[in-house]
Design a protein around this motif. Structure first.
Motif, short mmCIF file in Angstrom:
data_model
loop_
_atom_site.label_atom_id
_atom_site.label_comp_id
_atom_site.label_asym_id
_atom_site.label_seq_id
_atom_site.Cartn_x
_atom_site.Cartn_y
_atom_site.Cartn_z
N LEU A 390 6.39 0.82 -9.75
CA LEU A 390 7.59 0.05 -10.54
C LEU A 390 7.37 -1.02 -10.03
N GLY A 391 7.93 -1.18 -8.80
CA GLY A 391 8.42 -2.36 -7.97
C GLY A 391 6.76 -3.02 -7.46
N ASP A 392 7.17 -4.39 -7.03
CA ASP A 392 5.10 -4.73 -6.19
C ASP A 392 5.36 -4.04 -5.29
N ARG A 393 5.85 -3.88 -4.92
CA ARG A 393 5.56 -2.52 -2.96
C ARG A 393 5.18 -1.67 -3.55
N ALA A 394 5.43 -1.36 -4.70
CA ALA A 394 5.05 0.41 -4.70
C ALA A 394 3.79 0.14 -5.21
N VAL A 395 3.62 -1.03 -6.44
CA VAL A 395 2.15 -1.26 -6.59
C VAL A 395 1.14 -1.56 -5.11
N ARG A 396 1.59 -1.92 -4.43
CA ARG A 396 0.48 -2.90 -2.70
C ARG A 396 0.16 -1.46 -2.59
N ASP A 397 1.74 -0.51 -2.03
CA ASP A 397 0.97 0.22 -1.20
C ASP A 397 0.85 2.17 -1.62
N ALA A 398 0.58 2.23 -3.65
CA ALA A 398 -0.37 2.54 -4.18
C ALA A 398 -2.02 2.52 -3.76
N LEU A 399 -1.84 0.76 -4.29
CA LEU A 399 -3.35 0.50 -4.36
C LEU A 399 -4.15 0.94 -3.02
N ASP A 400 -3.01 -0.15 -2.24
CA ASP A 400 -3.66 1.07 -0.65
C ASP A 400 -4.27 2.12 -0.28
N ALA A 401 -3.05 2.98 -1.58
CA ALA A 401 -3.99 4.34 -1.09
C ALA A 401 -5.03 4.90 -1.01
N VAL A 402 -5.46 3.58 -2.42
CA VAL A 402 -6.62 3.83 -3.54
C VAL A 402 -7.87 3.91 -2.56
N GLY A 403 -7.32 2.15 -2.14
CA GLY A 403 -8.48 1.79 -1.07
C GLY A 403 -8.91 2.40 -0.11
N ALA A 404 -7.61 3.12 0.60
CA ALA A 404 -8.54 3.85 1.52
C ALA A 404 -8.92 5.54 1.58
N ALA A 405 -8.77 5.18 0.84
CA ALA A 405 -9.61 6.48 -0.63
C ALA A 405 -10.38 6.03 -0.76
N ARG A 406 -11.09 5.52 -1.47
CA ARG A 406 -12.40 4.77 -1.53
C ARG A 406 -13.46 4.50 -0.52
N ALA A 407 -12.22 3.73 0.84
CA ALA A 407 -13.10 3.56 1.89
C ALA A 407 -13.62 4.51 2.71
N GLU A 408 -12.99 6.10 2.51
CA GLU A 408 -13.43 6.92 3.86
C GLU A 408 -14.38 8.07 2.39
N ASN A 409 -14.13 7.78 0.99
CA ASN A 409 -14.89 9.32 0.30
C ASN A 409 -15.65 8.35 -0.64
N GLY A 410 -16.33 6.38 0.21
CA GLY A 410 -16.89 6.49 -1.49
C GLY A 410 -16.69 5.93 -2.79
N PRO A 411 -17.17 5.17 -3.73
CA PRO A 411 -16.94 5.82 -5.24
C PRO A 411 -17.31 6.82 -5.84
N ARG A 412 -16.63 7.45 -6.89
CA ARG A 412 -16.23 8.61 -7.53
C ARG A 412 -16.10 8.21 -8.41
N ASP A 413 -15.66 9.36 -9.24
CA ASP A 413 -15.00 9.28 -10.52
C ASP A 413 -13.65 10.26 -10.84
N ASN A 414 -13.03 9.88 -9.93
CA ASN A 414 -11.40 10.53 -10.27
C ASN A 414 -10.10 9.78 -11.45
N ARG A 415 -10.73 8.21 -11.60
CA ARG A 415 -9.68 7.65 -12.12
C ARG A 415 -8.43 7.37 -12.12
N HIS A 416 -7.99 7.25 -10.48
CA HIS A 416 -6.68 7.33 -10.33
C HIS A 416 -6.17 6.15 -11.30
N HIS A 417 -5.13 5.90 -11.88
CA HIS A 417 -3.74 5.78 -12.84
C HIS A 417 -2.81 5.06 -12.37
N LEU A 418 -2.40 3.70 -11.58
CA LEU A 418 -0.73 3.10 -11.93
C LEU A 418 0.48 3.17 -12.84
N ALA A 419 1.40 3.96 -12.85
CA ALA A 419 1.76 3.60 -13.96
C ALA A 419 3.22 2.75 -13.88
#
Length: 598
Positions: A390-419
């Motif tokens: 909900l909060g902007d810090r939570a959104v940033r932390d979640a995007l950071d986590a998805v970005g870290a996964a993408r950097a480590e694993n490369g593009p994948r089709d898991n379709r992570h989503h932020l509600a």
């Protein structure tokens, strides 16, 4: 977040400024490699526009259904070649035919169970809520506890009702009632006493107890503090959970929802009942009509060691033979709380009632470094991660986590989503596209209303209003969109949410569009988010979310055609018929579709 039901009549005109438009994943036409058999249609829809899942509706087209799938989308002049003696023709009479809605973030078991308990969602003020509690207690003298949910924070000073209000109407039996957003509870003195809580009880790390002057619990318990009653309040029985699921399915089908992602399954420690056993029972008994993705609850008090069990449950369900009806390929991470009780994780501190900065930035339920590692490992294992942010810090932390996964694993089709995405920093809106994360919108909340205007915005920093639910910025940044309701937090009605997404305001509430007119969505984009967009998130875009040959005939009829009414009249549109795999599972009695046999 919007808690009250939306009216279907208008008391004032809303802004008609031009909305923005956007695109969604999987923009596809109406032809496929599916082999058309040209068998006589079981059902043939004619006489109305067809929204295929993206873009503007098609005009002058007919949709044929054979064996539960769409067999043809053709000009109406060709319908006679598709019809046979047993074909059932549905004359839309100008109504819109569209893909069935999919709710990408909902708690149907909790919603259904609460409809069977002390349900306060219809109360419009504190007096009505108290009257409903008293009536329920009188009608159910055999129940040892009065349990339920649905009270609205804005009906009570500071959003915190007291134990004395409950004591006055139910003095002997314990009462425990979750609020509408399910991030807080209200209890009477009998319940507090049975839980062993007093002035010496400390606040849990993930919650807060509202207190009286001497420190005694005042009656409202935020976030993890509600779990202090877990050992004494009655458990929800498996039979009640099952009946709740079926009641929820009935409710959601009436709103045109033909599939969903259950945002919490697989844990006895989550804030809603675990519906896993109920789903499996419904599959065995043939009562589950829809397809469901279950998001397994990430236990925030447990570390990375839980991943092995999450993957094992997913794989067991995948090999069951019925995974197409219910699967467990998603993980729900609750990153933060909610803004109205000041637990949403914010970059800037909340302010006090005098407008001064506090030391409170909200609560991060999962340490960012743990979340990055967990998401990277889950992503590598092919799991989707579904974030509550909900909060902007939570959104940033979640995007950071998805970005870290993408950097480590490369593009994948898991379709992570932020509600939820109540507050998104301007710099983070384009990051959704950069890290390939889907924005999962609960659009019904994207409007001024009492709870936002009295309990949230006054305690945020200056300028926070323009960052509330910034859907327009997300679209302009290239984000893929999905949509959901978070029911029973608020109404599950997709058309009500779509109306708010387009208008950014509700009838009867005198306020400008929340965040500015540039945050509005156009109708096609909002409707696509709730159909093809959510099908994409649910990994069901191969056979649902579009009106397309070869796809399941999961369809809705909407009257009047929302593309033909002014934007401020969208609140009067309704689903009048719902179809699942070619079977009509709901028809509104007030405006039934006209049918006959050819």
């Amino acid at each position: 977040m919007l808690q009250r039901a939306l009216p279907t009549t208008l008391s004032s005109a809303l802004s008609s400024a031009p909305p923005i438009s956007g695109t969604l994943p999987g923009e596809i036409g109406i032809t496929t490699e599916w082999e058309e058999t040209r068998m006589s249609a079981d059902v043939l829809f004619t006489g109305g526009p067809v929204f295929t899942g993206v873009g503007l509706p098609l005009e002058g087209m007919a949709v044929s259904v054979v064996d539960g799938r769409i067999s043809a989308v053709v000009p109406e002049a060709e319908t006679e070649t598709l019809a046979g003696p047993g074909t059932r023709r549905i004359d839309l009479n100008g109504a819109l035919l569209a893909p069935g809605f999919q709710d990408a973030h909902v708690h149907p078991v909790g919603g259904g169970v609460e409809l069977l308990q002390c349900n306060l969602t219809e109360a419009e003020n504190a007096e009505q809520a108290l009257a409903a509690i008293a009536a329920y207690a009188a009608a159910n003298p055999e129940e040892s506890w009065i349990v339920g949910a649905g009270w609205s924070m804005d009906h009570y000073p500071g959003g915190t009702p007291t134990r004395q209000l409950l004591d006055a109407i139910v003095p002997e039996r314990p009462v425990f009632l979750m609020n509408r957003d399910h991030h807080g509870a209200w209890a009477n003195t009998a319940a507090i006493r049975l839980a062993g809580l007093d002035a010496s009880t400390p606040d849990p790390e993930d919650g807060r107890i509202e207190r009286e002057a001497d420190g005694h619990p005042a009656g409202t318990f935020h976030e993890g503090a509600a779990e202090l009653f877990a050992e004494v309040k009655p458990e929800v029985s498996p039979d009640l959970v099952y009946r709740g699921l079926l009641r929820a399915q009935e409710e959601m089908l009436s709103l045109g929802i033909t599939g969903w992602q259950d945002a919490i399954v697989g844990s006895a420690n989550a804030p809603v009942p675990d519906g896993t056993a109920a789903y499996l029972r419904a599959i065995d008994e043939g009562t589950l009509k829809v397809h469901v993705i279950g998001a397994q609850w990430w236990e925030r008090g447990v570390g990375l060691e839980q991943i092995e069990g999450i993957l094992a449950r997913r794989d067991e369900r995948a090999s069951s033979g019925s995974a197409g009806r219910f699967e467990l390929g998603s993980v729900k991470m609750m990153v933060d709380g909610v803004a109205e009780n000041y637990t949403a994780a914010m970059l800037e501190p909340y302010r006090d009632a005098s407008g001064h900065d506090t030391c409170n930035h909200g609560i991060s339920f999962i340490a960012p470094e743990i979340m990055r590692e967990a998401v990277t490992r889950l992503d590598a294992a092919g799991m989707q991660v579904h974030f509550h942010a909900l909060g902007d810090r939570a959104v940033r932390d979640a995007l950071d986590a998805v970005g870290a996964a993408r950097a480590e694993n490369g593009p994948r089709d898991n379709r992570h989503h932020l509600a939820h995405l109540q507050v998104v920093a301007e710099a983070d809106a384009p990051r959704f596209a950069e890290v390939d994360a889907v924005a999962n919108l609960q659009a019904l909340w994207a409007t001024h209303e009492d709870q936002l205007d009295t309990l949230t915005l006054p305690f945020m920093q200056d300028g926070a209003e323009r960052r509330q639910y910034p859907f327009g910025d997300l679209v302009r940044g290239g984000a893929k969109l999905a949509a959901g309701s978070d029911w029973p937090v608020s109404s599950a009605d997709p058309l009500a949410a779509i109306a708010v997404a387009v208008n950014r305001a509700v009838p009867g509430y005198d306020a400008p569009p929340l965040g500015g007119e540039h945050q509005r969505l156009d109708l096609a984009t909002a409707l696509a988010a709730y159909t093809s967009g959510s099908a994409y998130v649910n990994h069901r875009d191969h056979d649902t979310g579009h009106v397309r040959e070869g796809y399941l005939a999961n369809l809705v009829i909407i009257e009047p055609n929302p593309f033909e009414v002014p934007s401020d009249e969208l609140f009067g549109t309704a689903v009048t018929s719902t179809w699942v795999e070619g079977e009509e599972v709901y028809r509104a009695g007030r405006v039934p579709p006209r049918t006959d046999s050819m």
